[in-house]
Write a protein that holds these residues in place. Structure first.
Motif, PDB file in Angstrom:
ATOM      1  N   THR A  11       0.831  -1.210   0.000  1.00 14.05           N
ATOM      2  CA  THR A  11       0.000   0.000   0.000  1.00 14.05           C
ATOM      3  C   THR A  11       0.861   1.253   0.000  1.00 14.05           C
ATOM      4  O   THR A  11       0.555   2.238  -0.669  1.00 14.05           O
ATOM      5  CB  THR A  11      -0.949   0.002   1.203  1.00 14.05           C
ATOM      6  N   MET A  12       1.963   1.214   0.757  1.00 14.74           N
ATOM      7  CA  MET A  12       2.853   2.376   0.756  1.00 14.74           C
ATOM      8  C   MET A  12       3.339   2.653  -0.658  1.00 14.74           C
ATOM      9  O   MET A  12       3.381   3.781  -1.115  1.00 14.74           O
ATOM     10  CB  MET A  12       4.078   2.110   1.632  1.00 14.74           C
ATOM     11  N   ALA A  13       3.705   1.562  -1.351  1.00 13.69           N
ATOM     12  CA  ALA A  13       4.208   1.727  -2.713  1.00 13.69           C
ATOM     13  C   ALA A  13       3.120   2.302  -3.612  1.00 13.69           C
ATOM     14  O   ALA A  13       3.366   3.173  -4.440  1.00 13.69           O
ATOM     15  CB  ALA A  13       4.693   0.386  -3.249  1.00 13.69           C
ATOM     16  N   GLU A  14       1.867   1.830  -3.422  1.00 15.13           N
ATOM     17  CA  GLU A  14       0.768   2.350  -4.243  1.00 15.13           C
ATOM     18  C   GLU A  14       0.559   3.840  -4.012  1.00 15.13           C
ATOM     19  O   GLU A  14       0.250   4.598  -4.917  1.00 15.13           O
ATOM     20  CB  GLU A  14      -0.545   1.651  -3.870  1.00 15.13           C
ATOM     21  N   ASN A  15       0.715   4.241  -2.754  1.00 10.53           N
ATOM     22  CA  ASN A  15       0.417   5.639  -2.433  1.00 10.53           C
ATOM     23  C   ASN A  15       1.603   6.566  -2.670  1.00 10.53           C
ATOM     24  O   ASN A  15       1.445   7.777  -2.705  1.00 10.53           O
ATOM     25  CB  ASN A  15      -0.067   5.757  -0.981  1.00 10.53           C
ATOM     26  N   ALA A  16       2.808   5.976  -2.831  1.00 13.94           N
ATOM     27  CA  ALA A  16       4.009   6.810  -2.945  1.00 13.94           C
ATOM     28  C   ALA A  16       3.956   7.682  -4.191  1.00 13.94           C
ATOM     29  O   ALA A  16       3.572   7.239  -5.263  1.00 13.94           O
ATOM     30  CB  ALA A  16       5.238   5.916  -3.001  1.00 13.94           C
ATOM     31  N   LEU A  17       4.299   8.915  -4.014  1.00 11.57           N
ATOM     32  CA  LEU A  17       4.258   9.873  -5.121  1.00 11.57           C
ATOM     33  C   LEU A  17       5.451  10.796  -4.997  1.00 11.57           C
ATOM     34  O   LEU A  17       5.680  11.370  -3.939  1.00 11.57           O
ATOM     35  CB  LEU A  17       3.023  10.757  -4.968  1.00 11.57           C
ATOM     36  N   ASP A  18       6.205  10.936  -6.066  1.00 12.47           N
ATOM     37  CA  ASP A  18       7.141  12.042  -6.086  1.00 12.47           C
ATOM     38  C   ASP A  18       6.322  13.240  -6.513  1.00 12.47           C
ATOM     39  O   ASP A  18       5.254  13.090  -7.084  1.00 12.47           O
ATOM     40  CB  ASP A  18       8.237  11.786  -7.131  1.00 12.47           C
ATOM     41  N   MET A  19       6.851  14.401  -6.241  1.00  8.24           N
ATOM     42  CA  MET A  19       6.173  15.596  -6.743  1.00  8.24           C
ATOM     43  C   MET A  19       5.996  15.428  -8.249  1.00  8.24           C
ATOM     44  O   MET A  19       6.951  15.155  -8.958  1.00  8.24           O
ATOM     45  CB  MET A  19       7.058  16.795  -6.438  1.00  8.24           C
ATOM     46  N   SER A  20       4.755  15.477  -8.729  1.00  5.97           N
ATOM     47  CA  SER A  20       4.577  15.290 -10.164  1.00  5.97           C
ATOM     48  C   SER A  20       3.512  16.229 -10.676  1.00  5.97           C
ATOM     49  O   SER A  20       2.642  16.670  -9.927  1.00  5.97           O
ATOM     50  CB  SER A  20       4.175  13.847 -10.457  1.00  5.97           C
ATOM     51  N   LEU A  21       3.574  16.503 -11.962  1.00  4.09           N
ATOM     52  CA  LEU A  21       2.521  17.294 -12.584  1.00  4.09           C
ATOM     53  C   LEU A  21       1.547  16.308 -13.192  1.00  4.09           C
ATOM     54  O   LEU A  21       1.907  15.492 -14.022  1.00  4.09           O
ATOM     55  CB  LEU A  21       3.092  18.211 -13.654  1.00  4.09           C
TER      56      LEU A  21
END
Ligand code: SIN
Length: 287
Positions: A11-21
């Motif tokens: 779940t952490m991997a699913e939610n992980a986001l780098d700053m993105s446009l």
């Protein structure tokens, strides 16, 4: 059995986001919490409520279960208008804004403690919104109007993760159960409802735990002792810190969450006034 930690990591991997446009509209999106939540910048909902923006926000909400939209300067009526872009709005039997029945005014110590006296204020205690309703809200929007100097955070727990990390035997045991939810804390005329203990999200097809300590009273057809023990176990599991994102509010934050995936708890650790405007978007019958 899938080990607990690998489910949490998934779940952490699913939610992980780098700053993105994100997408066409160019929203700036980054992770809000590890277990759930994305922070979305670059949108002013008083001006940018076009179909493309709403469509992207819908996608982001489906993926992350909770969105933090900072610096939204919306009046109560503008918040209502924004809410209607997501579906029909529900009113609440105990709290409403003076300008519209479809925005709830949440604040004021005496009123806040009226419903769960001596236990916690309105919004406190882990719950999904209005589960006593036959067609409870799928989405809630909470907009910060006035905040205490410290405290007054809201905690949110990912209920897909809660379900996925139960052992197989428990998942099999609860898979076909239904539970009784009461709205009588808000008045004798307020409805009660029966909903599945495990809810399947209509859009993602994912399963989530759908019981809560505020409104779920017993499991249908189960002896009281057994029902109490099972609910106690599920309530405790559902709110493990690994599943939780704690939002520290800034003035004019608008937080949207999916009540099919998320439970929440307004933390009552403040003295000064805390005032929120809330909208809730009606869903269908939970399945
Ligand atoms: C609610 O239960 O929707 C209110 C949560 C809060 O005031 O933080």
């Amino acid at each position: 059995m899938v080990p607990f930690l690998s489910m949490v990591e998934k779940t952490m991997a699913e939610n992980a986001l780098d700053m993105s446009l994100d997408g066409e509209v160019g929203l700036a999106v980054r992770e809000a919490g590890v277990a759930l939540g994305a922070r979305v910048e670059g949108v002013d909902l008083a001006r940018d409520g076009d179909d493309d923006t709403i469509a992207e926000l819908r996608e982001l909400l489906l993926a992350h279960h909770l969105l933090v939209l900072p610096e939204q300067r919306l009046s109560a009526l503008e918040l209502e208008r924004f809410g209607r872009r997501w579906g029909d709005l529900l009113t609440h039997p105990a709290t409403r804004h003076r300008e519209t029945d479809f925005v709830q005014w949440i604040g004021g110590k005496e009123r806040m403690f009226k419903f769960f006296p001596g236990v916690h204020p309105f919004g406190g205690g882990w719950h999904s919104d209005m589960t006593w309703h036959a067609t409870p809200p799928i989405i809630t929007g909470l907009h910060a109007q006035r905040l205490p100097k410290s405290g007054g955070d809201t905690a949110f727990a990912n209920q897909h993760l809660a379900y996925d990390t139960l052992d197989e035997e428990t998942r099999a045991r609860i898979g076909t159960l239904n539970a009784f939810h009461t709205g009588k804390v808000f008045g004798p005329e307020v409805e009660d409802s029966v909903h599945p203990v495990v809810r399947t999200h209509e859009e993602s097809g994912r399963k989530a735990l759908y019981v809560n300590g505020n409104f779920t009273k017993h499991i249908i057809g189960m002896p009281p002792d057994e029902s109490e023990a099972l609910l106690y176990r599920l309530f405790s599991h559902a709110t493990r810190p690994e599943f939780v994102y704690r939002h520290h509010w800034q003035l004019h934050d608008l937080v949207l969450w999916d009540n099919r995936s998320v439970m929440h708890y307004a933390i009552a650790d403040y003295e000064e006034p805390r005032i929120m405007h809330r909208i809730v978007v009606q869903g269908g019958v939970p399945r």
